[in-house]
Scaffold this motif. Structure first.
Motif, PDB file in Angstrom:
ATOM      1  N   LEU A  16       0.831  -1.208   0.000  1.00 20.65           N
ATOM      2  CA  LEU A  16       0.000   0.000   0.000  1.00 20.65           C
ATOM      3  C   LEU A  16       0.863   1.255   0.000  1.00 20.65           C
ATOM      4  CD1 LEU A  16      -2.968   0.991   0.077  1.00 20.65           C
ATOM      5  CD2 LEU A  16      -2.684   1.236   2.547  1.00 20.65           C
ATOM      6  N   TYR A  66      -7.351  -3.492  -4.816  1.00 18.30           N
ATOM      7  CA  TYR A  66      -7.295  -2.099  -4.393  1.00 18.30           C
ATOM      8  C   TYR A  66      -8.343  -1.278  -5.148  1.00 18.30           C
ATOM      9  CZ  TYR A  66      -2.744  -3.144  -2.338  1.00 18.30           C
ATOM     10  OH  TYR A  66      -1.718  -3.681  -1.594  1.00 18.30           O
ATOM     11  N   TRP A  84      -9.080  -2.021   0.347  1.00 23.72           N
ATOM     12  CA  TRP A  84      -8.209  -3.055  -0.195  1.00 23.72           C
ATOM     13  C   TRP A  84      -8.512  -4.376   0.492  1.00 23.72           C
ATOM     14  CZ3 TRP A  84      -6.415   0.837   3.029  1.00 23.72           C
ATOM     15  CH2 TRP A  84      -5.951   0.436   4.284  1.00 23.72           C
TER      16      TRP A  84
END
Length: 216
Positions: A16, A66, A84
């Motif tokens: 991320l 995502y 996500w």
């Protein structure tokens, strides 16, 4: 008893962190906006001073696991809803495996700091042991028992926390003062009035949650 933990992770060493653009001009802030009681993926608000753009191109792109949804753009920042699947990132997968959940986070080009909640100290301990085997270095900065649901930051939002920290660092509360709210506003890229309001609300929130007895 539940436990709140503050975790620090190098930005470019987890998935991320690599997907969210950050810059040195101001932190990127992530805050949960829904629960996970229905079993769906948690959704977060993501505000980014960098506006997520480079040479007019949006740097955010949906990918497997995502989703980024742009909901607002202002002069100061852009606001997105982001979600996500924990399984797409080993760190978040391990967190979910041990009952942990992210409440909020602040990202810079160097590192992300997350506030996470675990159902018990045992759950946190097993997570911590598992984190030693991750390729991503996870640094445990603070551990708290929650007070009235306020968490590690005593109920402060990331923006309130950063504004209070900067005010202390720059000498706003020194005698005599070494900076003004106008100078703080320039550093944060917001208005003088917004700085004053953040300081006021931040102090009230911190004192209420950290110093006043629960029954008051």
């Amino acid at each position: 008893m539940a436990v709140i933990v503050e975790l620090r992770i190098p930005t470019h060493q987890f998935e991320l962190g690599r997907r969210i653009p950050t810059r040195s001009g101001g932190p990127t802030e992530l805050e949960r906006v829904n629960g996970v009681e229905d079993g769906s993926a948690p959704v977060f608000s993501l505000s980014d001073l960098a506006d997520g753009r480079l040479d007019g191109r949006d740097q955010f792109a949906d990918a497997e696991g995502y989703r980024f949804e742009l909901v607002d753009v202002s002069e100061d920042c852009s606001l997105r809803l982001v979600s996500w699947d924990p399984e797409v990132d080993p760190f978040f997968g391990l967190l979910a495996e041990h009952g942990g959940s992210i409440r909020r986070g602040t990202g810079t080009p160097e590192a992300w700091t997350f506030e996470a909640e675990f159902p018990s100290h045992d759950d946190f301990s097993t997570f911590r042991s598992g984190a030693e085997d991750l390729d991503t270095p996870v640094e445990i900065e603070r551990v708290y028992n929650p007070t009235a649901g306020t968490g590690a930051w005593y109920g402060l939002t990331p923006r309130q926390r950063r504004t209070l920290e900067l005010a202390v660092e720059r000498g706003y509360y020194d005698i005599p003062r070494r900076c003004t709210t106008l100078e703080l506003a320039d550093d944060l890229g917001i208005s003088d009035q917004a700085v004053t309001e953040r300081l006021r609300r931040g102090i009230v929130t911190f004192v209420t949650n950290a110093l006043l007895p629960e029954d008051e």
